[in-house]
Design a protein around this motif. Structure first.
Motif, PDB file in Angstrom:
ATOM      1  N   VAL A 199       0.657  -1.119  -0.005  1.00 30.24           N
ATOM      2  CA  VAL A 199      -0.036  -0.043  -0.079  1.00 30.24           C
ATOM      3  C   VAL A 199       0.930   1.299  -0.008  1.00 30.24           C
ATOM      4  CG1 VAL A 199      -1.717   1.304   1.107  1.00 30.24           C
ATOM      5  CG2 VAL A 199      -1.922  -1.186   1.060  1.00 30.24           C
ATOM      6  N   ALA A 200       1.858   1.149   0.889  1.00 25.89           N
ATOM      7  CA  ALA A 200       2.795   2.192   0.869  1.00 25.89           C
ATOM      8  C   ALA A 200       3.474   2.787  -0.567  1.00 25.89           C
ATOM      9  CB  ALA A 200       3.831   2.213   2.145  1.00 25.89           C
ATOM     10  N   ASP A 201       3.822   1.842  -1.355  1.00 25.79           N
ATOM     11  CA  ASP A 201       4.644   1.739  -2.295  1.00 25.79           C
ATOM     12  C   ASP A 201       3.458   2.408  -3.291  1.00 25.79           C
ATOM     13  OD1 ASP A 201       6.678   0.550  -1.497  1.00 25.79           O
ATOM     14  OD2 ASP A 201       6.502  -1.396  -2.449  1.00 25.79           O
ATOM     15  N   ALA A 202       2.303   1.925  -3.398  1.00 22.93           N
ATOM     16  CA  ALA A 202       1.335   2.282  -4.368  1.00 22.93           C
ATOM     17  C   ALA A 202       0.982   3.827  -4.023  1.00 22.93           C
ATOM     18  CB  ALA A 202       0.099   1.595  -4.209  1.00 22.93           C
ATOM     19  N   CYS A 203       1.204   4.302  -2.863  1.00 22.10           N
ATOM     20  CA  CYS A 203       0.909   5.633  -2.338  1.00 22.10           C
ATOM     21  C   CYS A 203       2.006   6.596  -2.727  1.00 22.10           C
ATOM     22  CB  CYS A 203       0.767   5.855  -1.185  1.00 22.10           C
ATOM     23  SG  CYS A 203      -0.922   5.020  -0.415  1.00 22.10           S
ATOM     24  N   GLY A 204       3.023   6.090  -2.722  1.00 20.93           N
ATOM     25  CA  GLY A 204       4.316   7.021  -3.225  1.00 20.93           C
ATOM     26  C   GLY A 204       5.493   6.918  -2.539  1.00 20.93           C
ATOM     27  N   PRO A 205       6.598   7.606  -2.709  1.00 17.70           N
ATOM     28  CA  PRO A 205       8.022   7.479  -2.229  1.00 17.70           C
ATOM     29  C   PRO A 205       7.551   8.133  -0.791  1.00 17.70           C
ATOM     30  CG  PRO A 205       7.853   9.103  -3.988  1.00 17.70           C
ATOM     31  CD  PRO A 205       6.726   8.295  -3.958  1.00 17.70           C
ATOM     32  N   GLN A 206       6.899   9.055  -0.453  1.00 16.70           N
ATOM     33  CA  GLN A 206       6.618   9.820   0.641  1.00 16.70           C
ATOM     34  C   GLN A 206       6.039   9.037   1.733  1.00 16.70           C
ATOM     35  OE1 GLN A 206       8.881  12.537   1.022  1.00 16.70           O
ATOM     36  NE2 GLN A 206       9.339  11.904  -1.098  1.00 16.70           N
ATOM     37  N   ALA A 207       5.338   7.998   1.444  1.00 16.33           N
ATOM     38  CA  ALA A 207       4.759   7.242   2.326  1.00 16.33           C
ATOM     39  C   ALA A 207       5.399   6.506   3.322  1.00 16.33           C
ATOM     40  CB  ALA A 207       3.700   6.417   1.691  1.00 16.33           C
ATOM     41  N   THR A 208       4.868   6.325   4.669  1.00 16.94           N
ATOM     42  CA  THR A 208       5.608   5.802   5.752  1.00 16.94           C
ATOM     43  C   THR A 208       4.723   4.763   6.425  1.00 16.94           C
ATOM     44  OG1 THR A 208       5.108   7.699   7.469  1.00 16.94           O
ATOM     45  CG2 THR A 208       7.330   7.496   6.300  1.00 16.94           C
ATOM     46  N   ILE A 209       5.205   3.957   7.252  1.00 16.55           N
ATOM     47  CA  ILE A 209       4.313   2.920   8.001  1.00 16.55           C
ATOM     48  C   ILE A 209       4.396   2.962   9.533  1.00 16.55           C
ATOM     49  CG2 ILE A 209       3.588   0.379   8.214  1.00 16.55           C
ATOM     50  CD1 ILE A 209       5.135   0.244   5.494  1.00 16.55           C
ATOM     51  N   LYS A 210       3.325   3.264  10.111  1.00 21.74           N
ATOM     52  CA  LYS A 210       3.275   3.398  11.509  1.00 21.74           C
ATOM     53  C   LYS A 210       2.919   1.845  11.967  1.00 21.74           C
ATOM     54  CE  LYS A 210       0.765   5.071  15.672  1.00 21.74           C
ATOM     55  NZ  LYS A 210       0.040   4.048  15.862  1.00 21.74           N
ATOM     56  N   TRP A 211       3.872   1.168  12.805  1.00 20.52           N
ATOM     57  CA  TRP A 211       3.802  -0.174  13.069  1.00 20.52           C
ATOM     58  C   TRP A 211       2.282  -0.492  13.734  1.00 20.52           C
ATOM     59  CZ3 TRP A 211       2.856  -2.898  17.867  1.00 20.52           C
ATOM     60  CH2 TRP A 211       3.064  -4.312  17.925  1.00 20.52           C
ATOM     61  N   PRO A 212       1.601  -1.485  13.293  1.00 24.89           N
ATOM     62  CA  PRO A 212       2.232  -2.431  12.330  1.00 24.89           C
ATOM     63  C   PRO A 212       1.924  -2.285  10.794  1.00 24.89           C
ATOM     64  CG  PRO A 212       0.158  -3.674  13.402  1.00 24.89           C
ATOM     65  CD  PRO A 212       0.331  -2.123  13.938  1.00 24.89           C
ATOM     66  N   ASN A 213       0.767  -1.683  10.571  1.00 25.24           N
ATOM     67  CA  ASN A 213       0.365  -1.252   9.164  1.00 25.24           C
ATOM     68  C   ASN A 213      -0.465  -0.203   8.872  1.00 25.24           C
ATOM     69  OD1 ASN A 213      -2.008  -2.203  10.462  1.00 25.24           O
ATOM     70  ND2 ASN A 213      -2.080  -4.056   9.235  1.00 25.24           N
ATOM     71  N   ASP A 214      -0.496   1.160   9.684  1.00 24.46           N
ATOM     72  CA  ASP A 214      -1.137   2.083   9.273  1.00 24.46           C
ATOM     73  C   ASP A 214      -0.116   2.900   8.289  1.00 24.46           C
ATOM     74  OD1 ASP A 214      -3.465   1.928  10.643  1.00 24.46           O
ATOM     75  OD2 ASP A 214      -2.634   3.007  12.357  1.00 24.46           O
ATOM     76  N   VAL A 215      -0.697   3.160   7.196  1.00 26.68           N
ATOM     77  CA  VAL A 215       0.068   4.032   5.991  1.00 26.68           C
ATOM     78  C   VAL A 215      -0.140   5.345   6.311  1.00 26.68           C
ATOM     79  CG1 VAL A 215       0.675   4.261   3.575  1.00 26.68           C
ATOM     80  CG2 VAL A 215       0.174   1.962   4.612  1.00 26.68           C
ATOM     81  N   LEU A 216       0.849   6.298   6.386  1.00 29.71           N
ATOM     82  CA  LEU A 216       0.978   7.449   6.624  1.00 29.71           C
ATOM     83  C   LEU A 216       1.530   8.609   5.534  1.00 29.71           C
ATOM     84  CD1 LEU A 216       2.572   7.565  10.261  1.00 29.71           C
ATOM     85  CD2 LEU A 216      -0.002   7.001   9.635  1.00 29.71           C
ATOM     86  N   LEU A 217       1.043   9.861   5.305  1.00 26.85           N
ATOM     87  CA  LEU A 217       1.493  10.715   4.677  1.00 26.85           C
ATOM     88  C   LEU A 217       1.718  12.008   5.434  1.00 26.85           C
ATOM     89  CD1 LEU A 217      -0.277  10.565   1.197  1.00 26.85           C
ATOM     90  CD2 LEU A 217       2.276  10.050   1.762  1.00 26.85           C
ATOM     91  N   ASP A 218       2.873  12.653   5.676  1.00 30.96           N
ATOM     92  CA  ASP A 218       3.295  13.788   6.535  1.00 30.96           C
ATOM     93  C   ASP A 218       2.760  13.250   8.006  1.00 30.96           C
ATOM     94  OD1 ASP A 218       4.269  15.227   4.399  1.00 30.96           O
ATOM     95  OD2 ASP A 218       2.583  15.951   3.702  1.00 30.96           O
ATOM     96  N   GLY A 219       2.946  12.190   8.273  1.00 34.02           N
ATOM     97  CA  GLY A 219       2.607  11.574   9.711  1.00 34.02           C
ATOM     98  C   GLY A 219       0.799  11.437   9.888  1.00 34.02           C
ATOM     99  N   ARG A 220       0.144  11.605   8.807  1.00 32.72           N
ATOM    100  CA  ARG A 220      -1.169  11.449   9.074  1.00 32.72           C
ATOM    101  C   ARG A 220      -1.738  10.142   8.373  1.00 32.72           C
ATOM    102  NH1 ARG A 220      -4.081  16.416   6.943  1.00 32.72           N
ATOM    103  NH2 ARG A 220      -2.350  16.483   5.647  1.00 32.72           N
ATOM    104  N   LYS A 221      -2.645   9.675   8.755  1.00 31.36           N
ATOM    105  CA  LYS A 221      -2.883   8.121   8.119  1.00 31.36           C
ATOM    106  C   LYS A 221      -3.860   8.215   6.842  1.00 31.36           C
ATOM    107  CE  LYS A 221      -5.641   3.942   9.558  1.00 31.36           C
ATOM    108  NZ  LYS A 221      -6.095   3.368  10.539  1.00 31.36           N
ATOM    109  N   VAL A 222      -3.462   7.844   5.960  1.00 26.90           N
ATOM    110  CA  VAL A 222      -3.871   7.899   4.369  1.00 26.90           C
ATOM    111  C   VAL A 222      -4.459   6.275   4.265  1.00 26.90           C
ATOM    112  CG1 VAL A 222      -1.852   7.259   3.043  1.00 26.90           C
ATOM    113  CG2 VAL A 222      -3.561   8.602   1.865  1.00 26.90           C
ATOM    114  N   ALA A 223      -4.107   5.569   4.964  1.00 20.87           N
ATOM    115  CA  ALA A 223      -4.763   4.076   4.412  1.00 20.87           C
ATOM    116  C   ALA A 223      -4.554   3.229   5.603  1.00 20.87           C
ATOM    117  CB  ALA A 223      -3.862   3.395   3.619  1.00 20.87           C
ATOM    118  N   GLY A 224      -5.487   2.285   6.023  1.00 17.57           N
ATOM    119  CA  GLY A 224      -5.726   1.313   6.884  1.00 17.57           C
ATOM    120  C   GLY A 224      -5.976  -0.114   6.208  1.00 17.57           C
ATOM    121  N   ILE A 225      -5.450  -0.913   7.087  1.00 18.75           N
ATOM    122  CA  ILE A 225      -5.312  -2.471   6.663  1.00 18.75           C
ATOM    123  C   ILE A 225      -5.888  -3.253   7.942  1.00 18.75           C
ATOM    124  CG2 ILE A 225      -4.001  -4.391   5.984  1.00 18.75           C
ATOM    125  CD1 ILE A 225      -1.959  -2.141   5.056  1.00 18.75           C
ATOM    126  N   LEU A 226      -6.921  -4.131   7.461  1.00 19.03           N
ATOM    127  CA  LEU A 226      -7.430  -5.002   8.680  1.00 19.03           C
ATOM    128  C   LEU A 226      -7.296  -6.454   7.840  1.00 19.03           C
ATOM    129  CD1 LEU A 226      -8.751  -5.236  11.203  1.00 19.03           C
ATOM    130  CD2 LEU A 226     -11.028  -5.036   9.996  1.00 19.03           C
TER     131      LEU A 226
END
Length: 232
Positions: free
Chosen positions: A78-105
């Motif tokens: 998911v982070a790869d699809a969102c782009g190079p600036q995306a990061t991951i907050k353990w275990p699997n929240d995908v963030l942009l600029d420290g805010r959640k852009v995607a969730g996984i369940l």
């Protein structure tokens, strides 16, 4: 092949619930449920997940014999699809600029050989469409609504690659996007500094006394815990 067969619903309570029903009935590996709108979408820790109709990717995949570390490898895809600036907050929240852009369940019945992987991504959600209480913590890719389907295609291709990736490669890819490394965090009754993940995908935390612990699951928060006398 991921995404085949596909069931698209204009409105549903939860794509994960529908995919679970299909999995229990024998839906094949890769079967996909998508929706334009969810009325009872949910994320980790029992949270709700909501987005305006047609503005977010709302999907659930049926996976047979899912590999280890599924939530982590899904987060990388998911982070790869969102782009190079995306990061991951353990275990699997995908963030942009420290805010959640995607969730996984991920939910399922491993004993029966299936897991449902639910993913929600704010692809085309306008900032003003976010609930007021989420505007400081949620993010959006800010794309047009026509970008939802291309994003889905890109994500499915990334997930297929991730499912075939060796475990160590998954861990390294996850570590490259780690949003918590070196940050002070708290959880439950504990506090420490995040030091990455171990070979089992557990969050390694350095404690104040110099020791270390590894968290298997749960919710972690940025910031140091205040002394009891300062808490309100």
């Amino acid at each position: 092949m991921l995404g085949t067969p596909r069931l698209h619903l204009a409105v549903t309570a939860s794509t994960n619930d529908r995919a679970r029903e299909l999995a229990a009935l024998g839906a094949p590996h890769g079967a996909l449920v998508t929706a334009g709108l969810q009325t009872a979408g949910r994320g980790r820790q029992g949270r709700t997940w909501s987005a305006p109709a047609g503005a977010a990717l709302l999907m659930s995949l049926v996976l047979r014999d899912a590999p280890p570390l599924l939530p982590l490898l899904a987060a990388v895809a998911v982070a790869d699809a969102c782009g190079p600036q995306a990061t991951i907050k353990w275990p699997n929240d995908v963030l942009l600029d420290g805010r959640k852009v995607a969730g996984i369940l991920a939910e399922g019945r491993p004993a029966e050989g299936w897991v449902v992987l639910g993913i929600g991504v704010n692809v085309a959600v306008a900032p003003d469409d976010l609930p007021a209480e989420l505007r400081d913590t949620a993010a959006t890719l800010g794309l047009g609504r026509g970008a939802v389907e291309p994003f889905l295609a890109r994500l499915l291709a990334g997930l297929q690659e991730a499912l075939e990736r060796p475990v160590e490669a998954t861990l390294e890819a996850w570590r490259a996007r780690d949003a918590l490394h070196g940050q002070a965090i708290t959880w439950g009754a504990g506090a420490g500094v995040a030091r990455g993940i171990d070979g089992e995908g557990r969050l390694v935390v350095e404690l104040a006394d110099g020791g270390r612990t590894a968290l298997n699951a749960g919710e972690v928060h940025l910031g140091r815990r205040r002394p009891a006398a300062e808490q309100t």
